[in-house]
Design an enzyme around this catalytic site. Structure first.
Site, PDB file in Angstrom:
ATOM      1  CB  CYS A  12      -0.860  -0.056   1.267  1.00 19.28           C
ATOM      2  SG  CYS A  12      -1.822   1.418   1.576  1.00 19.28           S
ATOM      3  CB  CYS A  16      -3.271   3.885  -5.137  1.00 16.63           C
ATOM      4  SG  CYS A  16      -4.540   2.932  -4.253  1.00 16.63           S
TER       5      CYS A  16
END
Ligand code: DGL
Length: 252
Positions: free
Chosen positions: A70, A179
């Site tokens: 992440c 992302c």
């Protein structure tokens, strides 16, 4: 021994799949903090608290490495976590470097929390070409919904967002997916925008491989998907999405 992968939802499955592609016998736990997603709307302190709670929970589970699958968690928490824990913690960062050649024009798509972060600013600052930063406040959640619920509304939302991305990318040479969630849409974004679309997953997978020893590998690897929401139906879907993502990696 196992590697603990952490994300807020299904995004990190793209990082996990890329890693398992090059280390097929890897023992891992994939932890989705879906009860607290999207991380992109939390502040740094909240994210760090979540990451510490998750890692502490697994300290007695034979974890020898953590992968923050992440970008948001990495931007907000990796320096702090590395000062606390004494096993390797690998992060995921927007792959700006591979796109940074002098005459390129890059657009980086990332969560609001990542685009406000100092670690991220440093990455952009060192880039020799033009970089436009675009926060995407709703996209990660839209992707979770699209893959987990598969309803018409989520499909329409994704469609509208990809049109928006095509518009934003006009005049650019490269789109950097900052992302891990967005990597699920990589092929779609590529075919709609006709731009070079880049993500950082292979870099993360190679870094994991360089640090892995035989004790992390088994002939029948132990592989688990755990969600903070404890939603069993979704946990089964996570495994399916992981396997599909793994099967499609060569085509992306
Ligand atoms: N997948 C995450 C990232 O790479 C976070 C998405 C979110 O929860 O906002 O930034």
């Amino acid at each position: 021994m196992k590697v603990l992968f952490i994300d807020s939802g299904i995004g990190g499955l793209t990082t996990l799949a890329q890693t398992v592609k090059i280390i097929p016998n890897l023992n891992f736990i994939y932890y989705a903090d879906d009860k607290y997603s999207p991380y992109g709307s939390l502040n740094s302190e909240q994210i760090v608290t979540r990451l510490k709670t998750i890692i502490n929970r697994f300290l007695n589970h034979n974890i020898g490495m953590v992968v923050l699958a992440c970008n948001t968690a990495t931007a907000c928490g990796i320096d702090i976590l590395r000062n606390i824990y004494n096993f390797p913690i690998i992060g995921t960062e927007p792959a700006i470097k591979p796109a940074s050649e002098k005459n390129n024009r890059i657009i980086v798509l990332a969560t609001p929390a990542t685009t406000k972060n100092n670690r991220f600013f440093k990455l952009v600052k060192n880039c020799p070409c033009s970089v436009e930063i675009t926060p995407m406040p709703a996209l990660a959640k839209q992707i979770d919904n699209y893959y987990l619920l598969g309803d018409a509304l989520s499909k329409d939302e994704i469609d509208i967002t990809i049109n928006h991305i095509s518009h934003l990318a006009e005049g650019k040479t490269h789109i950097v997916l900052g992302c891990t969630h967005y990597v699920h849409l990589k092929r779609l974004i590529k075919s709609r925008t006709k731009k070079q679309v880049i993500d950082g997953n292979l870099g993360v997978a190679c870094r994991v491989k360089s640090l892995i020893s035989d004790k992390f590998l088994s002939i029948k690897p132990k592989q688990k998907f755990i969600l903070s929401s404890k939603n069993k139906h979704f946990a089964i879907k996570y495994k399916k999405i992981f396997l599909q993502t793994l099967a499609n990696i060569d085509n992306v």
